[in-house]
Design an enzyme around this catalytic site. Structure first.
Site, PDB file in Angstrom:
ATOM      1  CG  HIS A   1      -1.035   1.274  -7.582  1.00 25.52           C
ATOM      2  ND1 HIS A   1      -1.279   1.644  -6.272  1.00 25.52           N
ATOM      3  CD2 HIS A   1      -1.892   0.257  -7.856  1.00 25.52           C
ATOM      4  CE1 HIS A   1      -2.248   0.871  -5.779  1.00 25.52           C
ATOM      5  NE2 HIS A   1      -2.631   0.027  -6.707  1.00 25.52           N
TER       6      HIS A   1
ATOM      7  CG  ASP B   1      -5.492  -2.742 -11.751  1.00 25.47           C
ATOM      8  OD1 ASP B   1      -6.176  -3.618 -11.206  1.00 25.47           O
ATOM      9  OD2 ASP B   1      -5.143  -1.690 -11.178  1.00 25.47           O
TER      10      ASP B   1
END
Length: 428
Positions: free
Chosen positions: A306, A363
């Protein structure tokens, strides 16, 4: 501890005020820089620029910390549901029982869309992108009750907030039903927020869809974990548009447009596209892991790591547990989900990924869950926008309430031609 910063440019030295946040973050106040020196800062993509002070969300990417109004996301996820989380973000504190009940009642009353909306949906092609419909319909909402374009008191603001948060799920469900050629399902006032959305998505006139508890809880958690995330692209867009005193609906519609971009809201879509590519190519998860470690292969493992979190994404930890429950409860046999589960297993025990802290992110897990629930891939970003709506509203309100707030107007460094003369057509 006091902090001091000075800047010297062309022999002129000025003092820059140092702003310290409640979590000891430091920022150099350069609001007078151009007036005092004639210079501006250049920071493409604003990676080192604070556009505002905010009391809503705190992130420490190095430590894997996310807090809503100071409350760790782990506590919010364990004890709070989406509607209560929305109140917390927007109004700055946890609601009392009567406040939560009043807000829930407002959401229930505001779930239906004006019947004229059906005609608006019919004007879209059946294959229209759901995010295009979402943005258009949020702006359309403002046309049906013009009094909410000017929110001059607390009562009007709470009602407008309830309209937005409640109706976006109805808009989302209607856009799905339109694309599938199915009749629109009216919201059920006896259902909770997430269960009602799933009913509008998947019920039929002759059979109501009642979501399993694991499914409802998982989707609720996805919304809670996405409710705000500091000054990201879409949130900054909402603030940028709102700084012009644009109304709440227009500002949030602009947020939807920013979220539509594949580098922002499309990350979980990219995960599913990767899984489909792997499946079509006949690759094994083991081969994918090997290719991901080879920088010359051109293969990128989506859904790992991330930009903000340099450690494990705290939202991913929470969503992993929910993901396991959903897959076990539904017992779905899906080759894409099988690939995803195996990729996760291999990456979490591979030193290459562990040492680089390339863990599965929010995600990755949200994509798996929504695929298992039966949401089509083009609805993933729509779900993100439903979840992020409370954060956008909170950020808009915070900016709107700020005394002396100015319209956002970034500067630039001009690199075009110097003084030039117009050339007549016959001499070009």
């Amino acid at each position: 501890m006091s902090h001091k910063a000075t800047l010297t440019i062309d022999g002129k030295t000025i003092d820059l005020p140092v702003i310290e946040g409640s979590e000891k973050e430091l920022g150099l106040d350069i609001s007078k820089l151009r007036d005092l020196t004639g210079a501006i800062t250049l920071d493409p993509a604003f990676g080192n620029t604070g556009a505002c002070t905010s009391a809503i969300t705190y992130i420490d990417g190095d430590q894997g910390i996310l807090r809503y109004r100071g409350i760790p996301i782990e506590q919010v996820a364990e004890h709070s549901r989406f509607v209560e989380t929305a109140w917390l973000l927007i109004f700055g504190r946890l609601p009392k029982q009567d406040e939560l009940q009043r807000f829930s009642d407002r959401l229930t009353r505001n779930a239906p869309l004006h019947e004229a909306f059906k005609h608006h949906f019919e004007g879209f092609p059946v294959n229209a992108p759901p995010m295009a419909m979402m943005s258009a319909m949020i702006n359309t909402l403002s046309c049906f009750q013009l009094e909410f374009l000017q929110l001059n008191d607390a009562e009007a603001f709470e009602e407008a907030t309830a309209r937005l948060i409640s109706k976006v799920r109805t808009i989302a469900a209607y856009s799905y039903r339109r694309a599938m050629g199915k009749p629109f399902m009216y919201p059920d006032p006896n259902m909770r927020y997430v269960a009602n959305f799933l009913h509008m998505m998947f019920s039929e006139p002759y059979q109501q869809y009642i979501a399993p508890k694991e499914v409802e809880d998982a989707l609720n958690l996805i919304l809670v974990l996405h409710a705000d995330h500091e000054q990201n692209c879409s949130t900054s867009t909402v603030r940028m548009v709102g700084s012009s005193k644009a109304n709440l609906f227009a500002s949030c519609a602009a947020g939807v447009c920013a979220l539509w971009g594949p580098l922002h809201g499309g990350a979980n879509v990219a995960v599913l596209e990767m899984l489909e590519q792997i499946h079509r190519g006949g690759l094994t998860p083991e081969q994918c892991i090997k290719l991901a470690k080879d920088k010359t292969s051109g293969f990128k493992l989506m859904g790992f790591g991330h930009r903000v979190y340099k450690n494990f994404d705290p939202r991913a930890k929470l969503l992993k547990q929910s993901c396991d429950k959903v897959l076990n409860r539904l017992g779905i046999k899906d080759p894409l989900l099988d690939i995803a589960v195996k990729l996760e297993e291999l990456a979490l025990k591979d030193s290459y990924f562990v040492d680089r802290k390339l863990y599965p992110n929010v995600d990755f897990y949200s994509g798996i869950i929504m695929k298992a629930i039966g949401l089509p891939v083009n609805m993933f970003t729509v779900m993100f926008s439903i979840g992020r709506m409370p954060g956008w509203i909170a950020q808009w309100k915070e900016q709107h309430d700020e005394a002396g707030a100015r319209i956002s107007r970034p500067r630039q460094i001009y690199t075009g031609p110097t003084l030039n003369d117009y050339v007549a057509m016959d001499k070009r």
